[in-house]
Design an enzyme around this catalytic site. Sequence first.
Site, short mmCIF file in Angstrom:
data_model
loop_
_atom_site.label_atom_id
_atom_site.label_comp_id
_atom_site.label_asym_id
_atom_site.label_seq_id
_atom_site.Cartn_x
_atom_site.Cartn_y
_atom_site.Cartn_z
N CYS A 76 -4.80 13.04 13.00
CA CYS A 76 -5.51 11.78 12.84
C CYS A 76 -5.38 10.98 14.12
CB CYS A 76 -5.02 11.00 11.63
SG CYS A 76 -3.52 10.10 11.89
N ARG B 16 0.57 14.70 13.17
CA ARG B 16 1.06 14.50 11.81
C ARG B 16 1.11 15.76 10.94
NH1 ARG B 16 -1.33 8.87 9.66
NH2 ARG B 16 0.57 8.88 8.43
N ILE C 247 7.70 7.16 16.93
CA ILE C 247 7.34 7.84 15.68
C ILE C 247 6.07 8.70 15.83
CG2 ILE C 247 6.84 7.54 13.20
CD1 ILE C 247 9.63 6.56 13.93
N ASP D 21 4.62 0.48 12.15
CA ASP D 21 3.45 -0.22 11.60
C ASP D 21 3.36 -1.68 12.05
OD1 ASP D 21 2.69 2.11 10.35
OD2 ASP D 21 3.43 1.54 8.37
N ARG E 277 -4.81 10.88 4.26
CA ARG E 277 -3.77 11.89 4.41
C ARG E 277 -2.73 11.82 3.29
NH1 ARG E 277 -2.89 14.13 9.04
NH2 ARG E 277 -0.74 14.34 8.43
N ARG F 287 -8.68 -0.32 4.35
CA ARG F 287 -7.76 0.64 3.75
C ARG F 287 -6.41 0.00 3.47
NH1 ARG F 287 -7.45 6.10 6.93
NH2 ARG F 287 -6.09 6.40 5.14
N LYS G 200 0.85 -1.22 0.00
CA LYS G 200 0.00 0.00 0.00
C LYS G 200 0.87 1.25 0.00
CE LYS G 200 -1.83 1.58 4.04
NZ LYS G 200 -1.50 2.99 4.36
N ASN G 201 1.83 1.31 0.91
CA ASN G 201 2.57 2.57 1.09
C ASN G 201 3.62 2.80 0.01
OD1 ASN G 201 0.99 3.17 3.24
ND2 ASN G 201 2.50 2.66 4.81
N1 EPU Z 1 6.56 14.81 10.75
C1 EPU Z 1 6.71 16.16 11.02
N2 EPU Z 1 6.59 17.04 9.96
C2 EPU Z 1 6.35 16.65 8.70
C3 EPU Z 1 6.22 15.26 8.43
C4 EPU Z 1 6.34 14.37 9.48
O1 EPU Z 1 6.91 16.56 12.15
O2 EPU Z 1 6.25 17.48 7.81
C5 EPU Z 1 6.67 13.84 11.85
C6 EPU Z 1 5.37 13.06 12.09
O3 EPU Z 1 4.44 13.80 12.87
C7 EPU Z 1 5.86 11.81 12.76
C8 EPU Z 1 7.23 11.60 12.09
O4 EPU Z 1 7.56 12.83 11.48
O5 EPU Z 1 6.04 12.05 14.12
C9 EPU Z 1 7.28 10.52 11.05
O6 EPU Z 1 6.14 10.61 10.21
P1 EPU Z 1 6.21 10.29 8.65
O7 EPU Z 1 6.09 11.57 7.91
O8 EPU Z 1 7.36 9.41 8.36
O9 EPU Z 1 4.86 9.46 8.46
P2 EPU Z 1 3.98 9.47 7.16
O10 EPU Z 1 4.85 9.67 5.98
O11 EPU Z 1 2.82 10.38 7.35
C10 EPU Z 1 4.17 6.95 6.55
C11 EPU Z 1 3.23 5.81 6.34
C12 EPU Z 1 2.68 5.37 7.68
C13 EPU Z 1 3.85 4.94 8.57
C14 EPU Z 1 4.85 6.10 8.68
C15 EPU Z 1 6.09 5.75 9.47
C16 EPU Z 1 2.35 6.21 4.13
C17 EPU Z 1 1.20 6.59 3.26
N3 EPU Z 1 2.15 6.23 5.45
O12 EPU Z 1 3.44 8.00 7.14
O13 EPU Z 1 1.84 4.25 7.45
O14 EPU Z 1 3.39 4.58 9.83
O15 EPU Z 1 5.26 6.54 7.38
O16 EPU Z 1 6.75 4.68 8.87
O17 EPU Z 1 3.40 5.85 3.63
C18 EPU Z 1 0.06 2.76 7.90
O18 EPU Z 1 0.31 2.20 6.82
O19 EPU Z 1 -0.72 2.27 8.75
C19 EPU Z 1 0.71 4.04 8.21
C20 EPU Z 1 0.26 4.87 9.15
#
Ligand code: EPU
Length: 420
Positions: free
Chosen positions: A117, A122, A328, A306, A93, A398, A22-23
Amino acid sequence: MDKLVIDSRGHLEGTVEVSGSKNAALPILMGCLLAETPVTLSNVPHLKDVTTTIQLLASMGVQVMFDERLNIEIDASNVTLKEAEYELVKTMRASILVLGPLLARFGEAKVSLPGGCAIGSRPVNIHIDGMRQMGADIVVEHGYIVAKAGRLQGADITMHPVTVTGTENLLMAAVLAQGTTTLRNAAREPEVVDLAHFLNAMGAKISGIGTDTMVVEGVESLRGVNYTVIPDRIEAGTYLAAAALTQSKITVTKANPEHLTAVLDKFVEAGALIETTPDTITLDMRGRSLKPVNIVTDPYPLFPTDMQAQFLVMNAVAEGESTIKETIFENRFMHVSELIRMGADIRVEGNTAFIRGVKQLKGAQVMATDLRASASLILAGLIADGETVVNRVYHIDRGYELIEEKFHKLGAHIYRLNNE
Ligand code: EPU
C-alpha cells in the site's frame, strides 16, 4: 472524487468530541465472528472502513443490525461463507483480520492476500507463520491465503517485528485453540488491549493484557456481549495538533489521555500547555510559538507512526530545525512532497525527514495519499496563506468521522466539493 477546500481563518476554539477508535473497532467487529450468540457494540465510529467491514461480514452470512442509538448488533450464529474476497480486501487491508477468527471457529478460511500500500509493503508473514505454528495448513495460491485446520493447537509464538494486526489475528486464533498459546513480543497498543478485553468479556481467557507477553488458555466457545469501543487516540491527537498549529485553545472530550502519553509529552515539548481529566484533554497554545521537536516513531507506548505526519506539519512551521525518523513503515513520507509544494523546507534521507521551519505555508492544490497524510494536509491548510484544496479525500473518510462538521464547530473554514 470529493475534494476538501480549506481557508485559513485564524484561531480555533471550543470542544470537539472524539469518536470511537477505528483501529479498535475493526478487529472487534471481525472478532464477532468468534461468537455463537449476538454481540452488541457501542461507540463504533461511522467510517468507510467500518462500512467495508460490515459489508465483509454480511458477505459471509453474518446478520448486522443498527438500533435507534446506532449501536450495532452482530449475529454470527450462521456463517455461510468463510471467505474474504479480493474486491473487499483490496480496499481495506484490515480485512486480513477475519483469518484468525474463521480458522479458529470453523477450521477453514480463504482470504485474499493484501497487496502493498502507499505507506509500505506491509507483509502478513507473521500472521501466517503464527497460525501455521498453531497447526494450520496454509497455502498461498492465486492471490489467496487458503487455510485449513482441525482444532488449532496452542503454541509458543514470538513475533518480529512488533505487529498490531498480527498480534490481533493470532490472539483471535488462540482464544478457541486447544491448550495454551503464548504470544511474545506482542503489540501493546490500546487497540490490542481493547480487543483482548472484548474477547475476555465473551469468555476468552487471556492474561498479560497490555504487556508484551500474552498468555491465552483456549476455550471451547465464545458468547455474545455488549461492549463499548475505546476513543480514537489518533483522532484526538489530530485535533490537538490543529490547535497547536493555529495557536488556539481547544478541548477534546470523550478521550482517554492515558493512551496519548508520548504524544502529549511532545506537545508540551513543542510549547503547548496541556491539561487533562480522565476523559478530556485541553491544549492551550494561545500567545505561544511552536518549538521544533525531534521524533522517532516506535510501537506503543512510544510515539505512534499515526501521529508522525501531523507533527511534521507542526515542525514545518516551528522556528528552527528538527528531525523525524519513521521506523515502522518504509514509505510514510508521501505527504512531504505535497508540503514542499506548500512552501515547506523538508529533505528526506532514508527513513528520516530533516525539517527547517518556515514562517508561512502557502495554500495549494495537494493530493492525499493515505489517511494520516491527508490529515496532515488539512492541518497545513488551516495555517497556509490562501486556499488549500486537498484532493482524494476518500482517504480521510476511512478514518475521521464527520471531519468537516467537527472542524466547523471549532471555527475552521473547511468545505467539501463533490465533483467528477
Ligand atoms: N510486519 C511484517 N510482517 C507482518 C506484519 C507486519 O513485517 O506479518 C511489519 C510491517 O511491514 C511494519 C511493521 O511490521 O513495518 C508494523 O506493522 P503492523 O503490522 O503493526 O501494522 P498494521 O497492523 O498493518 C496497524 C494500524 C495502522 C498503524 C500500525 C502501526 C490497523 C487496522 N492499522 O497496522 O494504522 O499505523 O498498526 O501502529 O490497526 C492508520 O490508522 O492510518 C494506520 C495505518
